[in-house]
Write an enzyme that holds these catalytic residues in place. Sequence first.
Site, mmCIF file in Angstrom:
data_model
loop_
_atom_site.group_PDB
_atom_site.id
_atom_site.type_symbol
_atom_site.label_atom_id
_atom_site.label_comp_id
_atom_site.label_asym_id
_atom_site.label_seq_id
_atom_site.Cartn_x
_atom_site.Cartn_y
_atom_site.Cartn_z
ATOM 1 N N ASP A 47 0.867 -1.155 0.000
ATOM 2 C CA ASP A 47 0.000 0.000 0.000
ATOM 3 C C ASP A 47 0.919 1.224 0.000
ATOM 4 O OD1 ASP A 47 -3.192 0.627 1.651
ATOM 5 O OD2 ASP A 47 -2.106 1.716 0.079
HETATM 6 C C1 GLC Z 1 -4.385 4.222 -0.245
HETATM 7 C C2 GLC Z 1 -5.268 3.039 -0.022
HETATM 8 C C3 GLC Z 1 -5.256 2.038 -1.146
HETATM 9 C C4 GLC Z 1 -5.082 2.767 -2.466
HETATM 10 C C5 GLC Z 1 -3.696 3.386 -2.453
HETATM 11 C C6 GLC Z 1 -3.409 4.195 -3.734
HETATM 12 O O1 GLC Z 1 -3.763 4.632 0.914
HETATM 13 O O2 GLC Z 1 -5.149 2.350 1.215
HETATM 14 O O3 GLC Z 1 -6.491 1.297 -1.113
HETATM 15 O O4 GLC Z 1 -5.214 1.849 -3.555
HETATM 16 O O5 GLC Z 1 -3.489 4.234 -1.329
HETATM 17 O O6 GLC Z 1 -4.237 5.308 -3.812
#
Ligand code: GLC
Length: 722
Positions: free
Chosen positions: A263
């Site tokens: 993430d």
């Molecule tokens: C965020 C989210 C994830 C998302 C990523 C990119 O913090 O937790 O679900 O796909 O960042 O935006």
Amino acid sequence: MKKKLSIILVTLISIVTYAQNTAQYLDNKISLNERVEDALNRMTLEEKVALCHAQSRFSAPGVPRLGISELWMLDGPFGVRQESVWDDWISARQTNDSCIAFPALTCLAATWNPQLASNYGKALGEEFNYRNKNIALGPGINICRTPLNGRNFEYMGEDPYLTSVMCVPYIQGVQKSGVAACVKHYALNNQETNRDFVNVNVSQRALHEIYLPAFKAAVYDGKVWSIMGSYNKYEGQHCCENDYLLNKILKEQWGFDGVVISDWGGTYNTYEAAENGLDLEMGTFANDVKPFTKGIYGKFYLSDPYLKALRDGKVTMEKLNDKVRRLLLLTFRTAMNRNKPFGSFNTPEHLETARQIGEEGIVLLKNENALLPLNLEHLKNIAVIGDNATRTMSDGGGSSGLKVHQEITPLEGLQNKLGGKVNIFYAKGYSEKDDQANKLMIEALEVAKKSDIILFFGGLNKFYHQECEGADRDSYGLPFGQDKLIAELLKVNKNIVFLNISGSAVAMPWANQVPSILQAWYLGSETGNALANILTGDVNPSGKLPISFPYKIEDCGAHSFDKMCYPGDSLNVFYKEDILVGYRWYDTKNIPVQFCFGHGLSYTTFTFGKPIINSNEISSNDTLNISVPIRNNGGREGSEVVQLYIRDLKSTVLRPNKELKSFTKVLLKSGEEKLVSFKIVKEDLQFFDEKSMQFKVEKGAFEASIGSSSIDIRQKIKFNYK
Ligand code: GLC
């Protein structure tokens, strides 16, 4: 000079061989894996390391020298997010990236229709393809453990079986376009409070019976090409660098051949990221340093520090090569997949798909006095009340937010459909601004007094703490004084239809006084059209709840212990309800709920006939076949979701009173009867044994409950496992 000549010669030979291999591959003469090995063997150490981390906010670099494409990815689960600036979250302000917002995934789950999940994934894959994105950052499949989780709307409810059955066709649909789905957030990301670092303490049983099954189904059945690690910790290790979850379970036990993506900002340590199964580091420092900070990508844990650790022999080449193989395979499956279709964007077909999912996901929770469907012969004046009747929701909620091409609000949908046939009076009724409460209430009471019926659009609105990434809800009740407004409206007009727009359960203290209630979810671009079709009866509602609605939050398992059970402190949270999540808790503890898991009414009615079974005992290789005649004995066509729950009547360990193990959605004309069949096998009877660390089943008596919801059980069958 000689040295230069030999370098030119080697380069020329490698280009010619590469071209030959490409030709061969293009003629499908060599397999993907042979192509991977070929590319791997040509790469330098620096090129291999470069492949393992981002080059921008949403892309990874590929290998330019060898013609290996970059990988581009974007959110989200409900549609293709707008383009961001190279190295920032902010919008690139393009004018060609407004998309279709499909309904949120709790709505998809509420359809209990795997075919719609497949249609959803197919349409989404086509939209991502058209936008040249190789990875769609979704679906989210974390289990709803508490109604307060800020991101429940991104997920598929409280049951691992329903989530498994509904996420697999979505994944396969997306990947049909040569776009990778990226199932998330692996694992145990069931709250937003302290999400970046809270260490989840959960039993092996709950982990394997509740929180992992949908991820396992995504890998085994969905063949998902990528998975996103979650921010939180498990066993003290961040899930993006977690040896047990990533190496032991995901890659070794389940044989996952795809890419583990962190993430954004979920990576913390070069050694752990290198050795514990992370393949692609994204978004590190994204919220810590100013965008476009020089050299920032060199500072990523799997960038220069990784190169140094490799050269110092502190981490293994074997793990680096494993990452590179997975990333090359993903690239050949997606960006360099020569059979990939072109894709399509904002098409009428996609809009139709979005509306169908919305219509099938809306759940009719209560319908007394036959308020619904709206009887347009008799109705003259309709009051539409509530901020959510005019609020567009697709752009909110965090990373899943979308810049949409259009979003029909509930009021617009009703005006489109009913304009000219009835008078529609709108009043906002409530707002987030306290100082307006009185004025808004007076206006609402005015339109209510002169109307035959009130359509109240309330619920949550994806504001921070109102179902949004990064924060959980502060309370289980409806915000902005909605309860008080409903109580006042009931005094002047009892004909109220309450439509709850949310991704989670909310308290409904007035539910006994309000004749009709619908769960309306976040429906995306076609919100108003889907709702208008259900309210007028053009579409017969067939949705069923993928979540329970407890009367009060204290009834919920996660809220029945202490603060350490939810939300924990800044270090730990303890899942003390263990395997009894959602209806498993209420049913086993005999706690009544406002509306139960699997509940949903129709404008027609169904009867369940006597079940027919092929035997009343099975052993490990047998299948128990159960068939039940279902009849539509109402006046119009409709669909029923026939659900099958299992209970182990004699077990040496705690087992829930009910566990969903199968379901079928059946469409029946008025008066029509069909036989719905189920197969029960050993795997449906198992629990996770913590001694052997295996799934096992105990001999003895079991019970199959077949019903229209987890509580509305129509038939029970006892049988033995021997
Ligand atoms: C965020 C989210 C994830 C998302 C990523 C990119 O913090 O937790 O679900 O796909 O960042 O935006």
